[in-house]
Motif scaffolding. Structure first.
Motif, short mmCIF file in Angstrom:
data_model
loop_
_atom_site.label_atom_id
_atom_site.label_comp_id
_atom_site.label_asym_id
_atom_site.label_seq_id
_atom_site.Cartn_x
_atom_site.Cartn_y
_atom_site.Cartn_z
N ALA A 107 0.83 -1.20 0.00
CA ALA A 107 0.00 0.00 0.00
C ALA A 107 0.87 1.26 0.00
O ALA A 107 0.56 2.24 -0.69
N GLY A 108 1.97 1.23 0.75
CA GLY A 108 2.89 2.36 0.76
C GLY A 108 3.55 2.58 -0.59
O GLY A 108 3.70 3.72 -1.04
N ALA A 109 3.91 1.48 -1.26
CA ALA A 109 4.53 1.58 -2.59
C ALA A 109 3.54 2.16 -3.60
O ALA A 109 3.91 2.99 -4.45
N ILE A 110 2.28 1.75 -3.51
CA ILE A 110 1.26 2.28 -4.42
C ILE A 110 1.08 3.78 -4.22
O ILE A 110 0.97 4.54 -5.19
N GLN A 111 1.06 4.20 -2.97
CA GLN A 111 0.88 5.62 -2.68
C GLN A 111 2.03 6.45 -3.27
O GLN A 111 1.81 7.53 -3.82
N ILE A 112 3.24 5.94 -3.17
CA ILE A 112 4.40 6.65 -3.72
C ILE A 112 4.34 6.69 -5.25
O ILE A 112 4.55 7.74 -5.87
N LEU A 113 4.04 5.56 -5.88
CA LEU A 113 3.99 5.50 -7.34
C LEU A 113 2.85 6.36 -7.89
O LEU A 113 2.99 6.99 -8.94
N ALA A 114 1.73 6.38 -7.19
CA ALA A 114 0.58 7.16 -7.66
C ALA A 114 0.86 8.66 -7.63
O ALA A 114 0.26 9.42 -8.39
N SER A 115 1.78 9.09 -6.77
CA SER A 115 2.09 10.52 -6.67
C SER A 115 2.77 11.04 -7.94
O SER A 115 2.59 12.20 -8.32
N GLY A 116 3.55 10.19 -8.61
CA GLY A 116 4.26 10.61 -9.81
C GLY A 116 5.33 11.65 -9.54
O GLY A 116 5.84 12.28 -10.47
N ASP A 117 5.70 11.82 -8.28
CA ASP A 117 6.68 12.83 -7.88
C ASP A 117 8.06 12.18 -7.75
O ASP A 117 8.22 11.17 -7.07
N ALA A 118 9.05 12.77 -8.42
CA ALA A 118 10.40 12.20 -8.39
C ALA A 118 10.96 12.15 -6.97
O ALA A 118 11.67 11.22 -6.61
N ALA A 119 10.65 13.16 -6.17
CA ALA A 119 11.13 13.18 -4.79
C ALA A 119 10.52 12.04 -3.98
O ALA A 119 11.20 11.43 -3.14
N GLN A 120 9.24 11.75 -4.21
CA GLN A 120 8.60 10.63 -3.54
C GLN A 120 9.15 9.30 -4.03
O GLN A 120 9.36 8.37 -3.24
N LEU A 121 9.39 9.20 -5.34
CA LEU A 121 9.91 7.96 -5.90
C LEU A 121 11.29 7.61 -5.34
O LEU A 121 11.66 6.45 -5.24
N ALA A 122 12.03 8.65 -4.96
CA ALA A 122 13.35 8.41 -4.38
C ALA A 122 13.26 7.63 -3.08
O ALA A 122 14.21 6.95 -2.69
N LYS A 123 12.10 7.69 -2.42
CA LYS A 123 11.92 6.97 -1.16
C LYS A 123 11.95 5.46 -1.39
O LYS A 123 12.27 4.69 -0.47
N LEU A 124 11.60 5.01 -2.60
CA LEU A 124 11.64 3.58 -2.90
C LEU A 124 13.06 3.05 -2.89
O LEU A 124 13.28 1.84 -2.82
N ASN A 125 14.02 3.97 -3.00
CA ASN A 125 15.43 3.57 -3.00
C ASN A 125 16.13 3.97 -1.71
O ASN A 125 17.36 3.92 -1.62
N SER A 126 15.34 4.38 -0.71
CA SER A 126 15.92 4.82 0.55
C SER A 126 16.35 3.61 1.39
O SER A 126 15.88 2.49 1.19
N ASN A 131 15.68 -1.68 4.00
CA ASN A 131 15.70 -2.45 5.25
C ASN A 131 14.35 -3.13 5.50
O ASN A 131 14.31 -4.27 5.99
N ARG A 132 13.27 -2.43 5.14
CA ARG A 132 11.95 -3.02 5.33
C ARG A 132 11.77 -4.24 4.43
O ARG A 132 11.21 -5.26 4.83
N SER A 133 12.27 -4.14 3.19
CA SER A 133 12.18 -5.27 2.26
C SER A 133 13.03 -6.44 2.74
O SER A 133 12.60 -7.61 2.68
N GLU A 134 14.22 -6.13 3.21
CA GLU A 134 15.10 -7.19 3.71
C GLU A 134 14.53 -7.83 4.97
O GLU A 134 14.68 -9.05 5.17
N ASP A 135 13.90 -7.03 5.80
CA ASP A 135 13.28 -7.57 7.01
C ASP A 135 12.13 -8.50 6.66
O ASP A 135 11.95 -9.56 7.29
#
Length: 253
Positions: A107-126, A131-135
């Motif tokens: 749900a968090g990934a969808i919210q970021i992708l739906a924004s279409g904002d480059a600054a928000q998309l950068a969070k997918l690479n934070s 760490n959340r994915s690895e966890d």
């Protein structure tokens, strides 16, 4: 640079060259506009126009391919997430918390992708997202199967987690595509020469100016669409997150 700004600069350069050609026509000596001179310039302009058309065609094809690839990966990723959720559900009630975590992360990934904002998309690479994915992967790996069925389901779940992660990185890499600046400069220079030649050998009137404005708009619009499709996760033209929303509605059922 913002894609609209780039398109506006292209429009100004191309149209300005055409208007400059109209201006110079009235001030050139008559022998510069002889049939022989016009014939040579038309041949040279035809060569430039051919090269410009080829480059534009290749750029459009490349941008469309990148856009379609990103869209296909997004759909495939959505299907993989559903498979992962169903595999975890079959494993048993002990995966309920993991499935809930999967739904929250998705749900968090969808919210970021739906924004279409480059600054928000950068969070997918934070680091936090990584760490959340690895966890999440670690929690799946720590499952303790009690029979052969659960062992098979765990192995399948880990395989699907790897596929989701790979698709995520592919999408992030494709999100930063754009036209190389030197290529864009050369292309605009070619188009400016072509439009300047149009003006140079045409009598100035309202119809000619209107035609140049429309052609310049079309050219800058093509550049705008190429840049937009080259960055399929951000901007005005971007992939739809509808498949992901449909997947989210099916998770944790």
């Amino acid at each position: 640079m913002n894609h609209l700004v780039t398109a506006a600069i292209v429009f100004a350069c191309v149209l300005g060259s055409g208007l400059l050609g109209l201006y110079l026509r009235e001030r050139l000596p008559a022998h510069h506009l002889s049939d022989d001179s016009i014939g040579v310039v038309k041949l040279a302009t035809g060569l430039i126009a051919t090269m410009a058309a080829l480059v534009l065609g290749l750029l459009i094809s490349s941008a469309k391919s990148s856009f379609d690839t990103a869209n296909g990966e997004l759909v495939q990723n959505a299907a993989t997430v559903i498979q992962l959720d169903r595999v975890l559900a079959k494993y048993g009630p002990e995966t309920q918390e993991i499935r809930a975590s999967l739904k929250r992360n998705y749900a968090g990934a969808i919210q970021i992708l739906a924004s279409g904002d480059a600054a928000q998309l950068a969070k997918l690479n934070s680091s936090e997202t990584i760490n959340r994915s690895e966890d999440f992967e670690r929690r799946v790996d720590e499952l303790a199967p009690s029979n052969d069925t659960q062992r098979g389901l765990k192995a399948r779940a880990l395989q699907l987690v790897d596929q989701v992660s790979a698709a995520r990185w592919l999408a992030l890499l494709q999100a930063k595509g754009s036209i190389p600046t030197p290529l864009l400069i050369v292309l605009v220079a070619w188009l400016s020469i072509i439009f300047g030649t149009f003006g140079l050998f045409t009598l100035r009137n309202g119809t000619v100016v209107a035609a140049m404005v429309l052609c310049a708009l079309s050219t800058s619009g093509a550049i705008f669409l190429i840049q937009e499709m080259s960055t399929p996760l951000s901007g005005t033209v971007r992939v739809s997150v509808a498949p992901m929303r449909d997947t989210l509605a099916r998770l944790d059922e």
